[in-house]
Design a protein around this motif. Structure first.
Motif, short mmCIF file in Angstrom:
data_model
loop_
_atom_site.label_atom_id
_atom_site.label_comp_id
_atom_site.label_asym_id
_atom_site.label_seq_id
_atom_site.Cartn_x
_atom_site.Cartn_y
_atom_site.Cartn_z
N MET A 163 0.83 -1.20 0.00
CA MET A 163 0.00 0.00 0.00
C MET A 163 0.87 1.26 0.00
SD MET A 163 -2.99 -1.32 2.64
CE MET A 163 -3.99 0.18 2.62
N HIS A 164 1.95 1.23 0.77
CA HIS A 164 2.84 2.40 0.81
C HIS A 164 3.66 2.53 -0.48
CE1 HIS A 164 1.90 2.40 5.15
NE2 HIS A 164 2.23 3.67 5.08
N TYR A 165 4.08 1.42 -1.05
CA TYR A 165 4.79 1.50 -2.32
C TYR A 165 3.87 1.99 -3.44
CZ TYR A 165 9.05 -0.65 -0.55
OH TYR A 165 10.21 -0.89 0.15
N HIS A 166 2.60 1.64 -3.33
CA HIS A 166 1.62 2.16 -4.29
C HIS A 166 1.51 3.68 -4.17
CE1 HIS A 166 -1.87 2.43 -6.84
NE2 HIS A 166 -2.63 2.86 -5.86
N VAL A 167 1.55 4.17 -2.94
CA VAL A 167 1.53 5.62 -2.73
C VAL A 167 2.77 6.26 -3.34
CG1 VAL A 167 1.69 7.43 -0.97
CG2 VAL A 167 0.10 5.53 -0.65
N LEU A 168 3.91 5.62 -3.17
CA LEU A 168 5.15 6.17 -3.73
C LEU A 168 5.09 6.27 -5.25
CD1 LEU A 168 7.81 4.40 -1.48
CD2 LEU A 168 7.24 6.84 -1.51
N LYS A 169 4.42 5.31 -5.88
CA LYS A 169 4.27 5.37 -7.33
C LYS A 169 3.44 6.58 -7.75
CE LYS A 169 4.65 0.41 -8.30
NZ LYS A 169 3.94 -0.79 -8.83
N LEU A 170 2.56 7.01 -6.86
CA LEU A 170 1.68 8.15 -7.15
C LEU A 170 2.18 9.42 -6.48
CD1 LEU A 170 -1.77 6.35 -6.57
CD2 LEU A 170 -0.57 6.68 -8.74
N SER A 171 3.45 9.47 -6.13
CA SER A 171 3.98 10.61 -5.35
C SER A 171 3.79 11.94 -6.08
CB SER A 171 5.46 10.38 -5.02
OG SER A 171 6.21 10.19 -6.22
N ALA A 172 3.88 11.91 -7.40
CA ALA A 172 3.69 13.16 -8.16
C ALA A 172 2.27 13.67 -7.98
CB ALA A 172 4.00 12.92 -9.64
N GLN A 173 1.32 12.73 -7.92
CA GLN A 173 -0.09 13.12 -7.73
C GLN A 173 -0.30 13.77 -6.37
OE1 GLN A 173 -3.00 9.94 -8.43
NE2 GLN A 173 -4.09 10.57 -6.59
N PHE A 174 0.43 13.30 -5.37
CA PHE A 174 0.26 13.83 -4.02
C PHE A 174 1.04 15.13 -3.81
CE2 PHE A 174 -0.78 9.35 -3.25
CZ PHE A 174 -1.92 9.50 -2.48
N ASN A 175 1.96 15.43 -4.73
CA ASN A 175 2.78 16.63 -4.60
C ASN A 175 3.51 16.63 -3.25
OD1 ASN A 175 3.91 19.07 -5.40
ND2 ASN A 175 2.23 20.26 -4.49
N PHE A 176 4.18 15.53 -2.93
CA PHE A 176 4.90 15.39 -1.67
C PHE A 176 6.04 16.40 -1.57
CE2 PHE A 176 3.77 10.64 -1.39
CZ PHE A 176 2.73 10.90 -0.50
N ASN A 177 6.24 16.91 -0.35
CA ASN A 177 7.49 17.60 -0.10
C ASN A 177 8.54 16.55 0.24
OD1 ASN A 177 7.34 16.96 2.71
ND2 ASN A 177 6.02 18.74 3.05
#
Length: 243
Positions: A163-177
């Motif tokens: 689940m967390h690696y899936h989030v990392l794949k979408l990191s651009a979508q989340f606009n992470f700092n």
């Protein structure tokens, strides 16, 4: 405002919590976790004599230990949805597998806790088996118990990692700092490390080294400290980079 007062851990200047509302998938998850605890309660019959009440009281420690583990798994999932607010198909599918494993995991977990506490304290936590003269756990069955527990432990943490690696794949979508990205990597890495412990214990029990498989779980605190140390080291680098 109320949410901030009830859950102060949600207020983090470095991490922006994106899941501000309870979605249907989380409502379903809460119901499943509540049902898991209900299964434990339902297994406790109303005592008809004081002797039966005494037997139930003896089982209080494994009962609460199992509930504590279920709460830990619930909190992991709760934090994930609060941090990321993600409800796409992949996340929902992984979450459904997660819930199914939790439901299956309840009774093996309580059995293992009861067995460990009975062996340490000398309490008879299996009165029905004792009364019938049945062996609670034979020497041949012990590796299978470790395998069963390790499979559940491995799958639970593997799903959290996925689940967390899936989030990392979408990191651009989340606009992470940079902090949020590093924090998410830390959570994924920690879950994968825990899954690795379960897998190692599974393999050792499979080759009949169950005593060594049990020792594997003593590595959990060390893995947590190692992961936290790596995160702090990377965080210091981020701070120096800003300066």
């Amino acid at each position: 405002m109320i949410r901030k007062k009830l859950f102060p851990s949600l207020v983090d200047g470095n991490f922006r919590y994106r899941g501000k509302e309870i979605q249907r998938v989380e409502g379903l998850s809460d119901a499943v976790f509540a049902f898991s605890v209900s299964l434990l309660v339902a297994s406790l019959e109303v005592p008809q004599t004081f002797g039966e009440l005494r037997n139930i009281a003896k089982g209080a420690i494994p009962f609460f230990a199992t509930v504590a583990m279920i709460f830990l798994f619930w909190y992991q999932q709760y934090q994930f949805f609060r941090r990321y607010g993600l409800h796409d198909f992949t996340t929902v599918l992984l979450n459904l597998f997660y819930l199914a494993i939790i439901l299956f995991y309840v009774y093996p977990l309580k059995f293992l806790f009861s067995l460990l506490i009975a062996s340490w304290s000398g309490l008879d936590l299996f009165p029905s088996a004792t009364e019938k003269g049945l062996a609670v756990l034979s020497q041949e069955d012990f590796p299978q118990l470790i395998i069963l527990f390790s499979i559940g432990y491995f799958l639970i943490w593997l799903i959290i990692a996925l689940m967390h690696y899936h989030v990392l794949k979408l990191s651009a979508q989340f606009n992470f700092n940079r902090f949020e990205l590093e924090f998410t990597r830390k959570e994924a890495r920690g879950a994968l490390m825990n899954a690795g412990i379960g897998l190692l214990a599974l393999v050792l029990a499979w080759v009949r080294l169950e005593w060594l498989a049990g020792i594997c779980y003593l590595l959990i605190p060390l893995v947590l400290l190692l992961n936290q140390g790596l995160f702090k080291a990377h965080s210091r680098k981020l701070v120096r980079a800003r300066v």
